[in-house]
Write a protein that holds these residues in place. Structure first.
Motif, PDB file in Angstrom:
ATOM      1  N   SER A 159     -14.755 -15.532   5.646  1.00 32.26           N
ATOM      2  CA  SER A 159     -14.245 -14.280   6.205  1.00 32.26           C
ATOM      3  C   SER A 159     -12.775 -14.422   6.574  1.00 32.26           C
ATOM      4  CB  SER A 159     -15.061 -13.862   7.435  1.00 32.26           C
ATOM      5  OG  SER A 159     -14.953 -14.831   8.469  1.00 32.26           O
ATOM      6  N   PHE A 160     -12.090 -13.298   6.687  1.00 35.41           N
ATOM      7  CA  PHE A 160     -10.662 -13.262   7.005  1.00 35.41           C
ATOM      8  C   PHE A 160     -10.462 -12.647   8.388  1.00 35.41           C
ATOM      9  CE2 PHE A 160     -10.215 -12.522   2.187  1.00 35.41           C
ATOM     10  CZ  PHE A 160     -10.222 -13.884   1.932  1.00 35.41           C
ATOM     11  N   ASN A 161      -9.434 -13.107   9.072  1.00 36.15           N
ATOM     12  CA  ASN A 161      -9.171 -12.659  10.438  1.00 36.15           C
ATOM     13  C   ASN A 161      -7.992 -11.703  10.494  1.00 36.15           C
ATOM     14  OD1 ASN A 161      -7.978 -14.170  13.514  1.00 36.15           O
ATOM     15  ND2 ASN A 161      -9.391 -12.490  13.267  1.00 36.15           N
ATOM     16  N   PHE A 162      -8.277 -10.434  10.738  1.00 38.24           N
ATOM     17  CA  PHE A 162      -7.251  -9.437  11.019  1.00 38.24           C
ATOM     18  C   PHE A 162      -7.576  -8.862  12.385  1.00 38.24           C
ATOM     19  CE2 PHE A 162      -7.102  -9.816   6.488  1.00 38.24           C
ATOM     20  CZ  PHE A 162      -5.795  -9.505   6.099  1.00 38.24           C
ATOM     21  N   TYR A 173       0.809  -1.220   0.000  1.00 40.48           N
ATOM     22  CA  TYR A 173       0.000   0.000   0.000  1.00 40.48           C
ATOM     23  C   TYR A 173       0.841   1.268   0.000  1.00 40.48           C
ATOM     24  CZ  TYR A 173       0.712   0.573   5.078  1.00 40.48           C
ATOM     25  OH  TYR A 173       1.256   0.751   6.338  1.00 40.48           O
ATOM     26  N   TYR A 174       2.135   1.155   0.280  1.00 43.37           N
ATOM     27  CA  TYR A 174       2.983   2.346   0.296  1.00 43.37           C
ATOM     28  C   TYR A 174       2.925   3.095  -1.027  1.00 43.37           C
ATOM     29  CZ  TYR A 174       5.456   1.489   4.746  1.00 43.37           C
ATOM     30  OH  TYR A 174       5.784   1.345   6.069  1.00 43.37           O
ATOM     31  N   TYR A 211      -1.287  -4.596   7.978  1.00 46.18           N
ATOM     32  CA  TYR A 211      -1.466  -5.868   7.267  1.00 46.18           C
ATOM     33  C   TYR A 211      -2.714  -5.896   6.398  1.00 46.18           C
ATOM     34  CZ  TYR A 211       2.684  -7.808   9.264  1.00 46.18           C
ATOM     35  OH  TYR A 211       4.001  -8.040   9.560  1.00 46.18           O
ATOM     36  N   LEU A 212      -3.806  -5.278   6.828  1.00 47.86           N
ATOM     37  CA  LEU A 212      -4.979  -5.266   5.956  1.00 47.86           C
ATOM     38  C   LEU A 212      -4.707  -4.422   4.716  1.00 47.86           C
ATOM     39  CD1 LEU A 212      -7.821  -6.071   5.298  1.00 47.86           C
ATOM     40  CD2 LEU A 212      -8.665  -4.200   6.741  1.00 47.86           C
ATOM     41  N   ALA A 213      -4.114  -3.249   4.895  1.00 45.79           N
ATOM     42  CA  ALA A 213      -3.807  -2.408   3.734  1.00 45.79           C
ATOM     43  C   ALA A 213      -2.782  -3.073   2.822  1.00 45.79           C
ATOM     44  CB  ALA A 213      -3.289  -1.051   4.199  1.00 45.79           C
ATOM     45  N   TRP A 214      -1.863  -3.845   3.389  1.00 41.95           N
ATOM     46  CA  TRP A 214      -0.830  -4.526   2.614  1.00 41.95           C
ATOM     47  C   TRP A 214      -1.427  -5.650   1.773  1.00 41.95           C
ATOM     48  CZ3 TRP A 214       4.394  -5.978   5.380  1.00 41.95           C
ATOM     49  CH2 TRP A 214       5.328  -6.422   4.431  1.00 41.95           C
TER      50      TRP A 214
END
Length: 458
Positions: free
Chosen positions: A284-287, A229-230, A296-299
């Motif tokens: 579903s995903f676990n963050f 995301y950077y 980590y979600l943005a990545w």
């Protein structure tokens, strides 16, 4: 008497600062959720007269423009930064009066970016603190490889020179107040300790104890992966970020959650990894909200993909929203709170998977069971040792490489459990049998698992 208040952004590993005197203050490298900054100034009873950026940030969306417009403060941006909004360009040596007897002096410190600028706070003509942004950090420096690959070595050498300029200019007792280095991937390595001074860095920082060639070689050899995301952060900051909207997202019922999953959207469960493993909405995903959610979600999420948030309480949704706006995920498509059974349609059953320790993996292997061991740490971590026979796919690459995971039950691990939980949720959503290893990697060898150490000799 001056003051400096630190505003932590723990999820990103960054800090912002409010500094000033009895009446007025400057904010350095503000977060995007500027209400925190305004509240801090109100507690101090000071007016925000200036907002200062040390550089065009690559790891988060700045709140500087919105803060300056909201408060009427003068917005200080390094002259070399290419931005498309009104501001006050700052050049090396410029002095800005903050309050009576309190001055902010700009010092060009290129390296993290070509235009990077540090700010030295002077009280009655005496330097007392240096806001070093991504230049001199605690025991480290900001990484030089985020701007342009062809500039990386040149910027690494500039980091060395800038660190020496700070050390040669300022006395030992001057406080060093960096923006990065507390978990941020903008740092070339992570800080050890919470506070530092010029004198402490002069003794312990590689940039000040090694010659330029040795420092540059070591710095470049140790650079870690760059979050995907950077690439979106610099352009957002250059164009001028919009104000944030932290109002609650629309509420999703079970039908909508199922519909969004069927459409390929991301449904993210913010509960802790223990609760998620015990029962969750299939797909579903676990963050974990308490983990490095924003990073980590943005990545990992495809940029621009709609996301629905699930959590136990509205407060957890609100906290996640605040984290996510800092990295440009502005509005969840929807959200739901409560328990997994309320997020599923009638007749649907929660999905689940087991958790284990490395000792359990050693026992399974000892019985001769053939299982897949998946290591989702970064390459720099794996280089320090890995379970023999394990497959390596870093967590930030896993969603696009699920087809490479060998057949069989997958025992997935990281360094401590958080990233393994993310990876386990990906595998579970893909229909794989998975066991999440919720354990420190140091326990692998203690459990008797053979650990290869590539750097070991003799």
């Amino acid at each position: 008497m001056f003051f400096v208040d630190t505003l932590e952004c723990e999820g990103l590993g960054n800090r912002s600062y409010l500094a000033g005197g009895p009446d007025a203050a400057v904010v350095v490298d503000p977060p995007r959720d500027i209400d925190r900054v305004i509240a801090a100034a109100a507690r101090r009873g000071v007016r925000i007269a200036h907002v200062a950026e040390t550089h065009l940030h690559n790891d988060y969306v700045s709140g500087g423009l919105a803060l300056a417009r909201t408060t009427g403060a003068r917005y200080l941006v390094p002259a070399g930064a290419s931005v498309s909004f009104p501001h006050s360009p700052v050049a090396d040596g410029d002095a800005i009066a903050v309050d009576e007897g309190l001055l902010l002096r700009a010092m060009a410190t290129p390296g993290h970016t070509p235009h990077h600028t540090s700010y030295v706070l002077e009280e009655d003509g005496r330097p007392v603190a240096a806001f070093t942004g991504g230049s001199l950090l605690i025991g480290s420096v900001g990484r030089p490889d985020l701007v342009e690959p062809r500039l990386t070595e040149r910027l690494a050498r500039a980091q060395h020179a800038s660190a020496h300029r700070l050390a040669d200019t300022l006395d030992d007792e001057v406080r060093v107040l960096p923006t990065h280095g507390f978990g941020s991937f903008c740092s070339s390595s992570q800080a050890e300790g919470d506070a530092t001074t010029i004198g402490a860095e002069r003794k312990d920082n590689d940039a000040l104890t090694l010659d330029a060639d040795t420092f540059v070689a070591r710095l470049l050899a140790g650079l870690d992966d760059v979050p995907a995301y950077y690439v979106h952060m610099g352009p957002a900051n250059a164009s001028g970020p919009a104000p944030v909207d932290l109002t609650p997202p629309r509420t999703a019922d079970a039908e909508e959650i199922a519909s969004r999953l069927a459409a390929g959207e991301w449904v993210v469960d913010l509960r802790d990894r223990v609760a998620f493993a015990e029962g969750h909405v299939a797909g579903s995903f676990n963050f974990e909200g308490e983990g490095k959610l924003a990073t980590y979600l943005a990545w990992l999420i495809p940029w621009g993909k709609p996301v629905t948030l699930l959590a136990s309480t509205p407060e957890q949704i609100a906290a996640a929203q605040r984290e996510l706006v800092r990295v440009g995920i502005d509005r969840p498509a929807s959200a739901a709170t409560g328990e997994p059974r309320t997020w599923m349609r009638e007749g649907e059953r929660p999905a689940s998977f087991p958790r284990a320790r490395f000792a359990d993996l050693a026992e399974v292997r000892g019985h001769g069971e053939q299982v897949v061991v998946l290591d989702v740490r970064r390459g720099t971590e794996r280089a320090g040792g890995y379970v023999e026979g394990s497959v390596h796919i870093p967590v930030h690459e896993l969603h696009g490489r699920l087809g490479e995971v060998p057949a069989g039950t997958v025992w997935v691990h990281c360094a401590g459990g958080m990233r393994a939980a993310i990876a386990a949720s990906f595998l579970d959503a893909a229909g794989r049998r998975v066991v999440a290893v919720d354990d420190a990697f140091t326990a692998a060898a203690e459990a008797g698992l053979p650990v290869a150490r590539p750097g070991a000799t003799g």
